[in-house]
Design a protein around this motif. Structure first.
Motif, PDB file in Angstrom:
ATOM      1  N   THR A   5      -9.399   0.820 -12.330  1.00 57.41           N
ATOM      2  CA  THR A   5      -8.567   0.160 -11.326  1.00 57.41           C
ATOM      3  C   THR A   5      -7.108   0.572 -11.455  1.00 57.41           C
ATOM      4  O   THR A   5      -6.440   0.860 -10.458  1.00 57.41           O
ATOM      5  N   LYS A   7      -5.854   3.244 -12.205  1.00 58.04           N
ATOM      6  CA  LYS A   7      -5.622   4.626 -11.784  1.00 58.04           C
ATOM      7  C   LYS A   7      -5.694   4.816 -10.266  1.00 58.04           C
ATOM      8  O   LYS A   7      -5.478   5.919  -9.761  1.00 58.04           O
ATOM      9  N   LEU A   8      -6.004   3.761  -9.519  1.00 56.38           N
ATOM     10  CA  LEU A   8      -6.085   3.888  -8.057  1.00 56.38           C
ATOM     11  C   LEU A   8      -4.705   4.218  -7.494  1.00 56.38           C
ATOM     12  O   LEU A   8      -3.688   3.693  -7.951  1.00 56.38           O
ATOM     13  N   SER A   9      -4.679   5.085  -6.485  1.00 58.23           N
ATOM     14  CA  SER A   9      -3.423   5.643  -5.976  1.00 58.23           C
ATOM     15  C   SER A   9      -2.548   4.650  -5.220  1.00 58.23           C
ATOM     16  O   SER A   9      -1.340   4.639  -5.391  1.00 58.23           O
ATOM     17  N   ASN A  10      -3.155   3.849  -4.352  1.00 60.37           N
ATOM     18  CA  ASN A  10      -2.363   2.965  -3.499  1.00 60.37           C
ATOM     19  C   ASN A  10      -2.126   1.627  -4.205  1.00 60.37           C
ATOM     20  O   ASN A  10      -3.090   0.959  -4.597  1.00 60.37           O
ATOM     21  N   ARG A  14      -4.984  -1.047  -5.173  1.00 59.65           N
ATOM     22  CA  ARG A  14      -5.168  -1.253  -6.615  1.00 59.65           C
ATOM     23  C   ARG A  14      -5.105  -2.746  -6.946  1.00 59.65           C
ATOM     24  O   ARG A  14      -5.954  -3.278  -7.664  1.00 59.65           O
ATOM     25  N   GLU A  67     -11.952   7.965  -4.334  1.00 63.80           N
ATOM     26  CA  GLU A  67     -10.955   7.542  -3.356  1.00 63.80           C
ATOM     27  C   GLU A  67     -10.487   8.762  -2.583  1.00 63.80           C
ATOM     28  O   GLU A  67     -10.562   9.886  -3.069  1.00 63.80           O
ATOM     29  N   SER A  68     -10.030   8.504  -1.360  1.00 60.29           N
ATOM     30  CA  SER A  68      -9.488   9.573  -0.525  1.00 60.29           C
ATOM     31  C   SER A  68      -8.426   8.968   0.380  1.00 60.29           C
ATOM     32  O   SER A  68      -8.156   7.770   0.316  1.00 60.29           O
ATOM     33  N   GLY A  71      -5.699   6.988  -1.241  1.00 59.13           N
ATOM     34  CA  GLY A  71      -6.147   5.735  -1.844  1.00 59.13           C
ATOM     35  C   GLY A  71      -6.518   4.667  -0.841  1.00 59.13           C
ATOM     36  O   GLY A  71      -6.849   3.546  -1.222  1.00 59.13           O
ATOM     37  N   LEU A  74     -12.134   4.137  -0.090  1.00 56.45           N
ATOM     38  CA  LEU A  74     -12.855   4.091  -1.356  1.00 56.45           C
ATOM     39  C   LEU A  74     -14.355   4.156  -1.115  1.00 56.45           C
ATOM     40  O   LEU A  74     -14.852   3.646  -0.115  1.00 56.45           O
TER      41      LEU A  74
END
Length: 108
Positions: A5, A7-10, A14, A67-68, A71, A74
């Motif tokens: 969690t 490390k999620l981009s947005n 997150r 993720e893309s 972010g 998912l």
């Protein structure tokens, strides 16, 4: 492989994933705009009713697999006490202010 969690981009996504996994309904709602909308498998649902049934009263848990879109999209394994575990897709619309105004989920 699971994405941690943290490390999620947005940042908004997150925080939402963290709130789901912590069972923290107040934190979850605090991340949404007041007029946030959502859909499940293509059908719009009442946000409050849906999150109570599908997340908080049934102990929902999300493990992000990929993720893309910065972010905002998912693919995750989602489980709760009602439906068990399933592969799901999630898409989020985040405002300039960092709040989630819409999320869409469904089977992936």
């Amino acid at each position: 492989m699971t994405i941690a969690t943290a490390k999620l981009s947005n940042p908004a996504v997150r925080a939402l994933v963290a709130a789901i996994n912590a069972g923290d309904r107040e934190a979850f709602l605090g991340l949404l705009t007041p007029d946030a909308t959502m859909s499940d498998d293509g059908s719009d649902r009442d946000v409050q009713e849906w999150i109570d049934k599908e997340i908080f009263s049934s102990h929902g848990h999300i493990e992000v697999r990929s993720e893309s879109d910065g972010g905002l999209a998912l693919v995750a394994n989602y489980r709760n006490e009602t439906w068990g575990e399933m592969r799901t897709a999630w898409r989020f619309t985040v405002t300039d202010g960092g709040k989630i105004s819409r999320f869409e989920t469904g089977q992936a």
